[in-house]
Design a protein around this motif. Structure first.
Motif, PDB file in Angstrom:
ATOM      1  N   ASN A  48      33.207  -0.072  15.463  1.00 31.74           N
ATOM      2  CA  ASN A  48      31.871   0.021  14.413  1.00 31.74           C
ATOM      3  C   ASN A  48      32.436  -0.870  13.120  1.00 31.74           C
ATOM      4  N   TYR A  49      31.526  -1.600  12.530  1.00 31.70           N
ATOM      5  CA  TYR A  49      31.657  -2.400  11.429  1.00 31.70           C
ATOM      6  C   TYR A  49      30.295  -1.986  10.424  1.00 31.70           C
ATOM      7  N   GLU A  50      30.585  -1.581   9.340  1.00 33.43           N
ATOM      8  CA  GLU A  50      29.339  -1.436   8.365  1.00 33.43           C
ATOM      9  C   GLU A  50      29.819  -1.499   6.778  1.00 33.43           C
ATOM     10  N   ASP A  51      29.289  -2.553   6.286  1.00 38.67           N
ATOM     11  CA  ASP A  51      29.437  -2.677   4.881  1.00 38.67           C
ATOM     12  C   ASP A  51      30.903  -3.106   4.507  1.00 38.67           C
ATOM     13  N   GLY A  52      31.695  -3.790   5.377  1.00 35.27           N
ATOM     14  CA  GLY A  52      33.032  -4.209   5.022  1.00 35.27           C
ATOM     15  C   GLY A  52      33.822  -3.045   5.627  1.00 35.27           C
ATOM     16  N   GLU A  53      33.659  -2.150   6.160  1.00 29.77           N
ATOM     17  CA  GLU A  53      34.286  -1.136   6.631  1.00 29.77           C
ATOM     18  C   GLU A  53      34.513  -1.080   8.127  1.00 29.77           C
ATOM     19  N   SER A  54      35.755  -1.089   8.822  1.00 28.66           N
ATOM     20  CA  SER A  54      35.788  -1.029  10.340  1.00 28.66           C
ATOM     21  C   SER A  54      36.534  -0.076  10.827  1.00 28.66           C
ATOM     22  N   THR A  55      36.030   0.730  11.839  1.00 27.03           N
ATOM     23  CA  THR A  55      36.403   1.955  12.415  1.00 27.03           C
ATOM     24  C   THR A  55      36.514   1.652  13.929  1.00 27.03           C
ATOM     25  N   LYS A  56      37.480   2.244  14.536  1.00 20.98           N
ATOM     26  CA  LYS A  56      37.719   2.063  15.909  1.00 20.98           C
ATOM     27  C   LYS A  56      38.323   2.972  16.773  1.00 20.98           C
ATOM     28  N   GLY A  57      37.954   3.645  17.839  1.00 20.48           N
ATOM     29  CA  GLY A  57      38.646   4.771  18.683  1.00 20.48           C
ATOM     30  C   GLY A  57      38.217   5.118  19.622  1.00 20.48           C
ATOM     31  N   VAL A  58      38.268   6.511  20.135  1.00 22.53           N
ATOM     32  CA  VAL A  58      37.546   7.100  21.206  1.00 22.53           C
ATOM     33  C   VAL A  58      36.956   8.353  20.654  1.00 22.53           C
ATOM     34  N   THR A  59      35.712   8.663  21.341  1.00 26.38           N
ATOM     35  CA  THR A  59      35.149   9.926  21.226  1.00 26.38           C
ATOM     36  C   THR A  59      35.204  10.665  22.638  1.00 26.38           C
ATOM     37  N   VAL A  60      35.702  11.940  22.426  1.00 25.15           N
ATOM     38  CA  VAL A  60      35.671  12.624  23.794  1.00 25.15           C
ATOM     39  C   VAL A  60      34.532  13.818  23.755  1.00 25.15           C
ATOM     40  N   THR A  61      33.624  13.658  24.693  1.00 25.53           N
ATOM     41  CA  THR A  61      32.628  14.785  24.603  1.00 25.53           C
ATOM     42  C   THR A  61      32.966  15.612  25.878  1.00 25.53           C
TER      43      THR A  61
END
Length: 99
Positions: A48-61
């Motif tokens: 994810n990238y939004e307004d200069g911030e980047s996050t990456k990872g894994v969501t486990v449901t």
């Protein structure tokens, strides 16, 4: 895909039908998800990238109780999720869409 414990999650080519993607993009915003389900768990790898911030990872449901656990990457690393979009089918059940 390989998790931190070395376990491999795969799907036969050329269809890679066990993996689905979502992609949403607008000005200064870009979300890419690649998801698959295994043994009552849904795994979503995200970038994810939004307004200069980047996050990456894994969501486990957990599909039995709908509990979600998100594990963010500690470093930037190499992100090639966008390369998968042309190889995977869109997850039309997701509200994120498939641009």
């Amino acid at each position: 895909m390989k998790n931190a414990n070395g376990k491999v999650f795969s799907s036969s080519s050329p269809a890679y039908s066990d993996f689905l993607y979502n992609h949403y993009s607008r000005y200064q915003t870009d979300y890419i998800n690649v998801a698959f389900t295994k043994d009552n768990f849904k795994y979503t790898v995200f970038s994810n990238y939004e307004d200069g911030e980047s996050t990456k990872g894994v969501t486990v449901t957990n599909m039995k109780n709908n509990r979600e656990y998100t594990y963010n990457c500690k470093g930037e690393g190499v992100d090639k999720l966008s390369d998968l979009i042309s190889k995977l089918q869109c997850d039309k059940g997701s509200s994120l869409g498939c641009q």
